[in-house]
Design a protein around this motif. Structure first.
Motif, PDB file in Angstrom:
ATOM      1  N   TYR A 126     -23.234 -34.956  23.201  1.00  0.00           N
ATOM      2  CA  TYR A 126     -22.589 -36.201  23.613  1.00  0.00           C
ATOM      3  C   TYR A 126     -21.147 -36.265  23.128  1.00  0.00           C
ATOM      4  N   LEU A 127     -20.307 -36.870  23.961  1.00  0.00           N
ATOM      5  CA  LEU A 127     -18.990 -37.343  23.566  1.00  0.00           C
ATOM      6  C   LEU A 127     -19.048 -38.859  23.672  1.00  0.00           C
ATOM      7  N   VAL A 128     -18.839 -39.553  22.559  1.00  0.00           N
ATOM      8  CA  VAL A 128     -18.908 -41.009  22.543  1.00  0.00           C
ATOM      9  C   VAL A 128     -17.493 -41.552  22.402  1.00  0.00           C
ATOM     10  N   VAL A 129     -17.028 -42.247  23.413  1.00  0.00           N
ATOM     11  CA  VAL A 129     -15.659 -42.774  23.446  1.00  0.00           C
ATOM     12  C   VAL A 129     -15.693 -44.289  23.327  1.00  0.00           C
ATOM     13  N   PHE A 130     -14.917 -44.803  22.385  1.00  0.00           N
ATOM     14  CA  PHE A 130     -14.687 -46.240  22.245  1.00  0.00           C
ATOM     15  C   PHE A 130     -13.226 -46.476  22.592  1.00  0.00           C
ATOM     16  N   ASP A 131     -12.960 -47.353  23.556  1.00  0.00           N
ATOM     17  CA  ASP A 131     -11.563 -47.540  23.947  1.00  0.00           C
ATOM     18  C   ASP A 131     -11.351 -48.883  24.618  1.00  0.00           C
ATOM     19  N   THR A 132     -10.082 -49.246  24.705  1.00  0.00           N
ATOM     20  CA  THR A 132      -9.655 -50.484  25.353  1.00  0.00           C
ATOM     21  C   THR A 132      -8.898 -50.135  26.621  1.00  0.00           C
ATOM     22  N   VAL A 133      -9.134 -50.888  27.673  1.00  0.00           N
ATOM     23  CA  VAL A 133      -8.454 -50.657  28.943  1.00  0.00           C
ATOM     24  C   VAL A 133      -7.459 -51.788  29.190  1.00  0.00           C
ATOM     25  N   ALA A 134      -6.616 -51.591  30.176  1.00  0.00           N
ATOM     26  CA  ALA A 134      -5.620 -52.603  30.517  1.00  0.00           C
ATOM     27  C   ALA A 134      -6.302 -53.895  30.967  1.00  0.00           C
ATOM     28  N   SER A 135      -5.685 -55.013  30.658  1.00  0.00           N
ATOM     29  CA  SER A 135      -6.228 -56.300  31.078  1.00  0.00           C
ATOM     30  C   SER A 135      -6.208 -56.391  32.599  1.00  0.00           C
ATOM     31  N   PRO A 136      -7.284 -56.876  33.204  1.00  0.00           N
ATOM     32  CA  PRO A 136      -7.279 -57.060  34.656  1.00  0.00           C
ATOM     33  C   PRO A 136      -6.133 -57.965  35.071  1.00  0.00           C
ATOM     34  N   ALA A 137      -5.470 -57.619  36.163  1.00  0.00           N
ATOM     35  CA  ALA A 137      -4.295 -58.390  36.603  1.00  0.00           C
ATOM     36  C   ALA A 137      -4.649 -59.837  36.906  1.00  0.00           C
ATOM     37  N   ALA A 138      -5.862 -60.066  37.372  1.00  0.00           N
ATOM     38  CA  ALA A 138      -6.251 -61.420  37.782  1.00  0.00           C
ATOM     39  C   ALA A 138      -7.001 -62.167  36.687  1.00  0.00           C
ATOM     40  N   SER A 139      -7.019 -61.613  35.476  1.00  0.00           N
ATOM     41  CA  SER A 139      -7.796 -62.270  34.423  1.00  0.00           C
ATOM     42  C   SER A 139      -7.153 -63.585  34.015  1.00  0.00           C
ATOM     43  N   ALA A 140      -7.992 -64.544  33.670  1.00  0.00           N
ATOM     44  CA  ALA A 140      -7.506 -65.858  33.241  1.00  0.00           C
ATOM     45  C   ALA A 140      -6.985 -65.776  31.817  1.00  0.00           C
ATOM     46  N   PRO A 141      -6.052 -66.647  31.426  1.00  0.00           N
ATOM     47  CA  PRO A 141      -5.565 -66.649  30.043  1.00  0.00           C
ATOM     48  C   PRO A 141      -6.718 -66.861  29.077  1.00  0.00           C
ATOM     49  N   ALA A 142      -6.692 -66.118  27.971  1.00  0.00           N
ATOM     50  CA  ALA A 142      -7.767 -66.205  26.995  1.00  0.00           C
ATOM     51  C   ALA A 142      -7.203 -66.660  25.666  1.00  0.00           C
ATOM     52  N   PRO A 143      -8.014 -67.278  24.826  1.00  0.00           N
ATOM     53  CA  PRO A 143      -7.508 -67.788  23.554  1.00  0.00           C
ATOM     54  C   PRO A 143      -7.188 -66.699  22.557  1.00  0.00           C
ATOM     55  N   GLU A 144      -7.831 -65.510  22.683  1.00  0.00           N
ATOM     56  CA  GLU A 144      -7.579 -64.478  21.697  1.00  0.00           C
ATOM     57  C   GLU A 144      -6.258 -63.784  21.981  1.00  0.00           C
ATOM     58  N   LEU A 145      -5.719 -63.112  20.985  1.00  0.00           N
ATOM     59  CA  LEU A 145      -4.428 -62.446  21.110  1.00  0.00           C
ATOM     60  C   LEU A 145      -4.551 -60.942  21.258  1.00  0.00           C
ATOM     61  N   PHE A 146      -5.751 -60.394  21.057  1.00  0.00           N
ATOM     62  CA  PHE A 146      -5.862 -58.944  21.049  1.00  0.00           C
ATOM     63  C   PHE A 146      -5.453 -58.332  22.381  1.00  0.00           C
ATOM     64  N   ALA A 147      -6.007 -58.835  23.482  1.00  0.00           N
ATOM     65  CA  ALA A 147      -5.759 -58.205  24.780  1.00  0.00           C
ATOM     66  C   ALA A 147      -4.282 -58.242  25.172  1.00  0.00           C
ATOM     67  N   PRO A 148      -3.613 -59.415  25.168  1.00  0.00           N
ATOM     68  CA  PRO A 148      -2.189 -59.399  25.506  1.00  0.00           C
ATOM     69  C   PRO A 148      -1.368 -58.621  24.486  1.00  0.00           C
ATOM     70  N   GLY A 149      -1.765 -58.671  23.220  1.00  0.00           N
ATOM     71  CA  GLY A 149      -1.047 -57.909  22.202  1.00  0.00           C
ATOM     72  C   GLY A 149      -1.164 -56.422  22.431  1.00  0.00           C
ATOM     73  N   PHE A 150      -2.359 -55.976  22.824  1.00  0.00           N
ATOM     74  CA  PHE A 150      -2.591 -54.566  23.132  1.00  0.00           C
ATOM     75  C   PHE A 150      -1.667 -54.112  24.257  1.00  0.00           C
ATOM     76  N   ASP A 151      -1.640 -54.886  25.329  1.00  0.00           N
ATOM     77  CA  ASP A 151      -0.783 -54.522  26.463  1.00  0.00           C
ATOM     78  C   ASP A 151       0.695 -54.541  26.065  1.00  0.00           C
ATOM     79  N   TYR A 152       1.096 -55.528  25.272  1.00  0.00           N
ATOM     80  CA  TYR A 152       2.502 -55.669  24.895  1.00  0.00           C
ATOM     81  C   TYR A 152       2.963 -54.504  24.030  1.00  0.00           C
ATOM     82  N   ILE A 153       2.180 -54.169  23.022  1.00  0.00           N
ATOM     83  CA  ILE A 153       2.549 -53.076  22.121  1.00  0.00           C
ATOM     84  C   ILE A 153       2.684 -51.760  22.885  1.00  0.00           C
ATOM     85  N   HIS A 154       1.764 -51.508  23.801  1.00  0.00           N
ATOM     86  CA  HIS A 154       1.844 -50.262  24.561  1.00  0.00           C
ATOM     87  C   HIS A 154       3.018 -50.269  25.532  1.00  0.00           C
TER      88      HIS A 154
END
Length: 208
Positions: free
Chosen positions: A131-159
C-alpha cells in the motif's frame, strides 16, 4: 512557519486517524514515511504496529532533530532509521517496506506529469509494498460557500504566494490512476478539503 503550522494541524486533528488507518492495514513489514520530519508520527505508527520504520526527509534540520526520535524508538524496542533524502529522487530499492505513507506533501510534487513519475517510481523503490497511503489537501472547490474555518482559504493563499496551484480533487485522483495505483479506500478527514487515500499498485491488485 508553514511546515510548523502544518505539523501542529496534523498532530491535533489527523495523527489519530493516520495511526488507526495504518494499523487497520495489518502491516507485515517495515513502515516507511516519506517526508517524515522529526519522525514522531513514524515512531507512533511503528510502536502501534510492532514493526520497524524507515523515514526520509529533505530537511537536514528535521533529520538532525530525528536523532532523539531514533533514541526514543530504541528505548521501546523499535528499530527506526531516518535519513536525509529528496523523496522525489530516491535511488535505493527497499524490499523490506510493506506500507509507504506520505502526509500533506504530494501536492507539492508538481506538475501532474512529474507527480505521476514520482509516484510510479515508488513502486520500483519499494517493490514489495502492498500500500501507498496518501494524506493530502486539495484545492477548495470554486463554488464552495464561505466557511468559518481559516485552514482552507489559508492553504490556497499560502500556495498562491509560492506560485503553486494545489490540485483539484479530480486531478489528484487522476494522478494516482496514471501512476498505476488503484484506490481501495478514501476517507474524508476533519481538515477541510483533505482526504486519506489507500492506494495499491495495480499490478498487485490480486495479491492477498
Amino acid at each position: 512557519m508553514v511546515a510548523e503550522s502544518s505539523s501542529r494541524v496534523g498532530a491535533q486533528y489527523l495523527d489519530g486517524t493516520i495511526l488507526d488507518l495504518v494499523a487497520s492495514l495489518a502491516p507485515r513489514g517495515a513502515l516507511c514515511d516519506l517526508g517524515c520530519g522529526t519522525g514522531s508520527r513514524l515512531l507512533a505508527m511503528c510502536t502501534r504496529a510492532g514493526r520497524p520504520g524507515l523515514g526520509f526527509d529533505v530537511s537536514a534540520a528535521a533529520v538532525d532533530s530525528a536523532r532523539r526520535t531514533v533514541r526514543d524508538a530504541r528505548a521501546v524496542g523499535v528499530a527506526l532509521d531516518i535519513r536525509q533524502a529528496d523523496v522525489t529522487r530516491l535511488t535505493d530499492n527497499r524490499p523490506e517496506v510493506d506500507i509507504v505513507t506520505q502526509a500533506f506533501m504530494t501536492h507539492h510534487i508538481a506538475p501532474d506529469e512529474r507527480g505521476v513519475r514520482v509516484l510510479r517510481s515508488y513502486q520500483e523503490r519499494f517493490p514489495n509494498a502492498r500500500y501507498l497511503v496518501v494524506f493530502d489537501t486539495v484545492a477548495s472547490p470554486a463554488a464552495s460557500a464561505p466557511a468559518p474555518e481559516l485552514f482552507a482559504p489559508g492553504f490556497d493563499y499560502i500556495h498562491a504566494l509560492q506560485g503553486m496551484e494545489p490540485r483539484t480533487y479530480e486531478a489528484a485522483r487522476r494522478v494516482f490512476a496514471e501512476a498505476g495505483y488503484h484506490c481501495l479506500r478514501e476517507i474524508t478527514l476533519d481538515v477541510p478539503n483533505s482526504y486519506a487515500w489507500v492506494l495499491r499498485p495495480d499490478g498487485r491488485a490480486a495479491r492477498p
